[in-house]
Design an enzyme around this catalytic site. Structure first.
Site, short mmCIF file in Angstrom:
data_model
loop_
_atom_site.label_atom_id
_atom_site.label_comp_id
_atom_site.label_asym_id
_atom_site.label_seq_id
_atom_site.Cartn_x
_atom_site.Cartn_y
_atom_site.Cartn_z
N TRP A 284 0.79 -1.22 0.00
CA TRP A 284 0.00 0.00 0.00
C TRP A 284 0.83 1.28 0.00
O TRP A 284 0.30 2.35 -0.19
CB TRP A 284 -0.91 0.03 1.25
CG TRP A 284 -0.20 -0.43 2.48
CD1 TRP A 284 -0.24 -1.70 3.00
CD2 TRP A 284 0.68 0.32 3.33
NE1 TRP A 284 0.56 -1.79 4.12
CE2 TRP A 284 1.13 -0.56 4.34
CE3 TRP A 284 1.13 1.64 3.33
CZ2 TRP A 284 2.01 -0.16 5.35
CZ3 TRP A 284 2.01 2.04 4.33
CH2 TRP A 284 2.43 1.15 5.32
N ASN A 285 2.15 1.18 0.23
CA ASN A 285 2.86 2.42 0.57
C ASN A 285 3.14 3.32 -0.63
O ASN A 285 3.06 4.55 -0.50
CB ASN A 285 4.12 2.13 1.38
CG ASN A 285 5.08 1.22 0.68
OD1 ASN A 285 4.72 0.52 -0.27
ND2 ASN A 285 6.31 1.21 1.13
N PRO B 38 -4.03 -5.59 -5.88
CA PRO B 38 -3.62 -4.44 -5.05
C PRO B 38 -3.69 -4.81 -3.56
O PRO B 38 -4.31 -5.82 -3.19
CB PRO B 38 -4.70 -3.38 -5.35
CG PRO B 38 -5.45 -3.88 -6.54
CD PRO B 38 -5.32 -5.37 -6.53
N SER B 39 -3.11 -3.97 -2.73
CA SER B 39 -3.26 -4.14 -1.28
C SER B 39 -4.65 -3.71 -0.88
O SER B 39 -5.18 -2.72 -1.38
CB SER B 39 -2.23 -3.27 -0.55
OG SER B 39 -2.59 -3.16 0.81
N VAL C 274 7.38 -12.14 5.91
CA VAL C 274 6.54 -13.27 6.34
C VAL C 274 5.60 -13.64 5.19
O VAL C 274 5.41 -14.83 4.89
CB VAL C 274 5.75 -12.89 7.62
CG1 VAL C 274 4.75 -13.98 7.96
CG2 VAL C 274 6.72 -12.66 8.77
N GLU D 61 10.51 -8.31 -3.63
CA GLU D 61 11.06 -7.05 -3.11
C GLU D 61 10.51 -6.89 -1.71
O GLU D 61 9.32 -6.63 -1.53
CB GLU D 61 10.61 -5.87 -3.99
CG GLU D 61 11.15 -5.89 -5.40
CD GLU D 61 12.65 -5.68 -5.46
OE1 GLU D 61 13.28 -5.38 -4.42
OE2 GLU D 61 13.21 -5.82 -6.55
N GLY E 203 11.28 -6.18 2.81
CA GLY E 203 11.59 -5.07 3.73
C GLY E 203 13.08 -4.76 3.79
O GLY E 203 13.91 -5.45 3.20
N CYS F 45 10.24 1.16 2.03
CA CYS F 45 11.12 0.02 2.29
C CYS F 45 12.58 0.45 2.41
O CYS F 45 13.32 -0.10 3.19
CB CYS F 45 10.95 -1.02 1.20
SG CYS F 45 11.11 -0.32 -0.45
N GLU G 12 12.60 -3.57 11.42
CA GLU G 12 12.12 -2.56 10.46
C GLU G 12 10.96 -1.82 11.13
O GLU G 12 9.89 -2.39 11.32
CB GLU G 12 11.64 -3.26 9.17
CG GLU G 12 11.21 -2.28 8.12
CD GLU G 12 10.52 -2.94 6.92
OE1 GLU G 12 9.80 -3.93 7.09
OE2 GLU G 12 10.69 -2.42 5.81
N GLU H 241 14.46 -5.05 -9.68
CA GLU H 241 13.52 -4.26 -10.47
C GLU H 241 14.27 -3.03 -10.98
O GLU H 241 15.45 -2.86 -10.72
CB GLU H 241 12.31 -3.87 -9.61
CG GLU H 241 11.46 -5.08 -9.24
CD GLU H 241 10.12 -4.76 -8.59
OE1 GLU H 241 10.03 -3.77 -7.84
OE2 GLU H 241 9.15 -5.50 -8.86
P1 NAD Z 1 2.29 -7.45 3.13
O1 NAD Z 1 3.35 -8.47 2.93
O2 NAD Z 1 1.40 -7.57 4.30
O3 NAD Z 1 1.30 -7.40 1.84
C1 NAD Z 1 1.80 -7.23 0.53
C2 NAD Z 1 0.78 -7.79 -0.45
O4 NAD Z 1 0.71 -9.22 -0.30
C3 NAD Z 1 -0.66 -7.29 -0.23
O5 NAD Z 1 -1.29 -7.10 -1.47
C4 NAD Z 1 -1.29 -8.43 0.53
O6 NAD Z 1 -2.71 -8.49 0.45
C5 NAD Z 1 -0.65 -9.62 -0.16
N1 NAD Z 1 -0.69 -10.89 0.58
C6 NAD Z 1 -0.97 -11.08 1.90
N2 NAD Z 1 -0.90 -12.39 2.18
C7 NAD Z 1 -0.57 -13.04 1.03
C8 NAD Z 1 -0.34 -14.41 0.70
N3 NAD Z 1 -0.44 -15.39 1.60
N4 NAD Z 1 0.01 -14.70 -0.57
C9 NAD Z 1 0.15 -13.72 -1.50
N5 NAD Z 1 -0.08 -12.41 -1.24
C10 NAD Z 1 -0.43 -12.08 0.02
O7 NAD Z 1 3.03 -6.05 3.12
P2 NAD Z 1 2.40 -4.60 3.35
O8 NAD Z 1 2.06 -4.44 4.79
O9 NAD Z 1 1.35 -4.36 2.34
O10 NAD Z 1 3.67 -3.68 2.98
C11 NAD Z 1 4.70 -3.42 3.89
C12 NAD Z 1 5.92 -4.26 3.64
O11 NAD Z 1 6.31 -4.17 2.28
C13 NAD Z 1 7.12 -3.78 4.44
O12 NAD Z 1 7.85 -4.87 4.96
C14 NAD Z 1 7.96 -3.06 3.40
O13 NAD Z 1 9.32 -2.96 3.71
C15 NAD Z 1 7.71 -3.88 2.20
N6 NAD Z 1 8.01 -3.10 0.99
C16 NAD Z 1 9.08 -3.46 0.21
C17 NAD Z 1 9.40 -2.71 -0.92
C18 NAD Z 1 10.55 -3.07 -1.83
O14 NAD Z 1 10.53 -2.70 -2.99
N7 NAD Z 1 11.57 -3.78 -1.36
C19 NAD Z 1 8.63 -1.60 -1.25
C20 NAD Z 1 7.56 -1.27 -0.44
C21 NAD Z 1 7.25 -2.03 0.68
#
Ligand code: NAD
Length: 481
Positions: free
Chosen positions: A151-152, A176-177, A229, A248, A250, A282, A383, A462
């Site tokens: 979502w960020n 999407p989130s 996770v 991609e 955390g 991130c 994080e 990416e």
């Molecule tokens: P999240 O892992 O909770 O969710 C990410 C996406 O995965 C969402 O669309 C969610 O609905 C989906 N999802 C949830 N459970 C799933 C499953 N079992 N199988 C497949 N998809 C599933 O993360 P978040 O809270 O939305 O975002 C925050 C995290 O994302 C932070 O750890 C942040 O560091 C990381 N992040 C990384 C980058 C990068 O490019 N490295 C960029 C932005 C955010």
């Protein structure tokens, strides 16, 4: 705000938008406000979307690359136009400030254009012709790609997958989130109108929908951005059908201040790398290592600068940053602060509240600097993903590099110095996907730099040219003469 029309956001499958059940999305800065009503997805919706993408795949794959590029440039124009309208919606569902939402759209558009511009050259076969054989190494798309985003910064994070996937001839199902689904989906609908039906599909939902997408046998590749996770679940769900994944994840980015650094110059450039999007990036600076001899001055000056932040709703033009995105994230950061207050570290709350009376109605948090903290404390090892930054004193450069690398993460890092040679030498010793010297930013997303993490920050890369190979297979053809 309640007089603003509430959009209904459906799934987009095979060129059709539809929804049966809808759920409400609330503004994290005004919890009473319903921002959008969004389709609730099921495994059946996933199956339909994947079949639509699979049906559209052969024709899109066989479309000559210049025609695909032309269509993607039209889609980029549609995205840019959508961004002019949808910035406020993105603010209201996601919690950032308007400038951050506009940046998200602008970066997403740039990613699409830049990537499309590279693809014709990238897809050119590499050929060898000698007396014995003719060999042609050709890059072919993988098939149906699942793109799963957080979502960020939803627009640019989606484009970092959609652009290389579509440019190389794959078709896409994007999830999407649930915490920022509306503006992204409306923008994707506009983009999809420039593409053949079924090339770009969207299915909404929570983890179960993401899991169904990852497990679907017709999906050949998953491009995922999110937490570690969840990434483990993605790996598990994709394992039985041996899918390619780009992850991609955390980061816990260290900023290492060297003892020759100019404190004012460092702070001029560093702060946006810490507090943009309330620290929910991130690759935000998440821990700062400062030479002991410079520590007090650095900490005092940093606190002075951070105290200038005003925090409020993202549509308030005075706000430097907005509320956190969701309750779980908010509670996580509050818990971390509570734990830290019960230690020997000094937690300094800074900045000022805008419209303080409305703060109970949102996930608002002032910026915090944590002084005199141990390298091993949770606030520096985890994080935080919030407007909190720990400052750790170090004794010598060896210790600073060791501590910077003492993490399960390895996304980005920065080194700050007045000596460019020394900066480069220290940067080379850091374990990260990207290390900056005298900045902690990709400067308007410099797509010449690959982006991704080492260790538990991810798999694959990416951005620009680095992303394209993630979405193709080499097909080697040999004709023996
Ligand atoms: P999240 O892992 O909770 O969710 C990410 C996406 O995965 C969402 O669309 C969610 O609905 C989906 N999802 C949830 N459970 C799933 C499953 N079992 N199988 C497949 N998809 C599933 O993360 P978040 O809270 O939305 O975002 C925050 C995290 O994302 C932070 O750890 C942040 O560091 C990381 N992040 C990384 C980058 C990068 O490019 N490295 C960029 C932005 C955010």
């Amino acid at each position: 705000m309640t007089d603003i029309a509430v959009p209904q956001i459906g799934h987009l499958i095979g060129g059709e938008v539809f929804a049966s059940d809808l759920r409400e999305v609330h503004d994290p800065g005004r919890l009473d406000d319903v921002v959008a009503r969004v389709a609730v997805g099921t495994a059946d919706d996933v199956d339909r979307a994947v079949h639509a993408a699979h049906a559209a795949y052969p024709a899109w794959r066989d479309t000559p690359a210049p025609e695909r590029v032309r269509r993607l440039f039209a889609a980029a124009d549609a995205l840019a136009a959508a961004g002019e309208e949808l910035g406020p919606l993105l603010v209201r569902e996601g919690g950032g400030v308007l400038g951050e939402a506009q940046t998200d759209f602008a970066l997403g558009t740039g990613v699409l254009q830049y990537t499309a511009g590279l693809v014709e050259e990238f897809l050119r076969p590499v050929q060898f012709d000698d007396e014995q054989s003719f060999i042609s190494v050709e890059k072919v798309p993988r098939g149906v790609v699942a793109a799963i985003v957080p979502w960020n910064m939803p627009i640019v994070l989606a484009m970092l997958k959609v652009a290389p996937a579509l440019a190389t001839g794959n078709t896409v199902v994007l999830k999407p989130s649930p915490f920022a689904p509306a503006a992204l989906t409306l923008a994707l609908q506009k983009m999809a109108a420039e593409l053949p039906a079924g090339v770009l599909n969207v299915v909404h939902g929570e983890g179960d929908v993401g899991a169904a997408l990852c497990a679907h046998p017709l999906v050949r590749k998953v491009g995922f951005t999110g937490g570690g996770v969840t990434a483990q679940k993605v790996i598990e769900a994709t394992a039985p059908t041996i899918k390619n994944v780009t992850l991609e994840l955390g980061g816990n980015d260290p900023a290492v201040i060297l003892d020759d650094a100019d404190v004012d110059a460092v702070l001029d450039r560093m702060l946006t790398g810490v507090f943009t999007r309330s620290g929910q990036i991130c690759f935000a600076v998440k821990r700062i290592y400062v030479p002991r001899g410079m520590y007090r001055r650095f900490a005092d000056e940093l606190c002075g600068r951070v105290d200038e932040y005003a925090v409020g709703h993202g549509l308030d033009p005075r706000a430097g940053f907005g509320p956190l995105n969701n309750e779980a994230q908010f509670k996580k950061v509050l818990d971390l602060l509570d734990k830290t207050r019960n230690s020997s570290a000094q937690v300094v709350q800074l900045g000022r509240k805008l419209d303080a009376s409305s703060w109970e109605n949102g996930y608002y948090l002032l910026p915090h600097v944590v002084r005199d903290v141990e390298h091993s404390a949770p606030v520096s090892c985890e994080e935080q993903f919030g407007p909190v930054v720990p400052l750790i004193a170090y004794d010598d450069e060896e210790q600073a590099v060791r501590w910077a690398n003492d993490s399960d993460y390895g996304l980005c890092a920065s080194v700050w110095t007045t000596d460019p040679e020394r900066g480069l030498a220290v940067a080379r010793r850091i374990e990260a996907g990207s290390t900056f010297v005298n900045t902690h930013s990709f400067a308007s997303l410099d797509l010449r730099m690959p982006f991704g993490g080492v260790k538990q920050s991810g798999i694959g890369r990416e951005f620009g040219a680095a992303a394209l190979p993630e979405y193709v297979e080499d097909h080697a053809i040999r004709h023996l003469k």
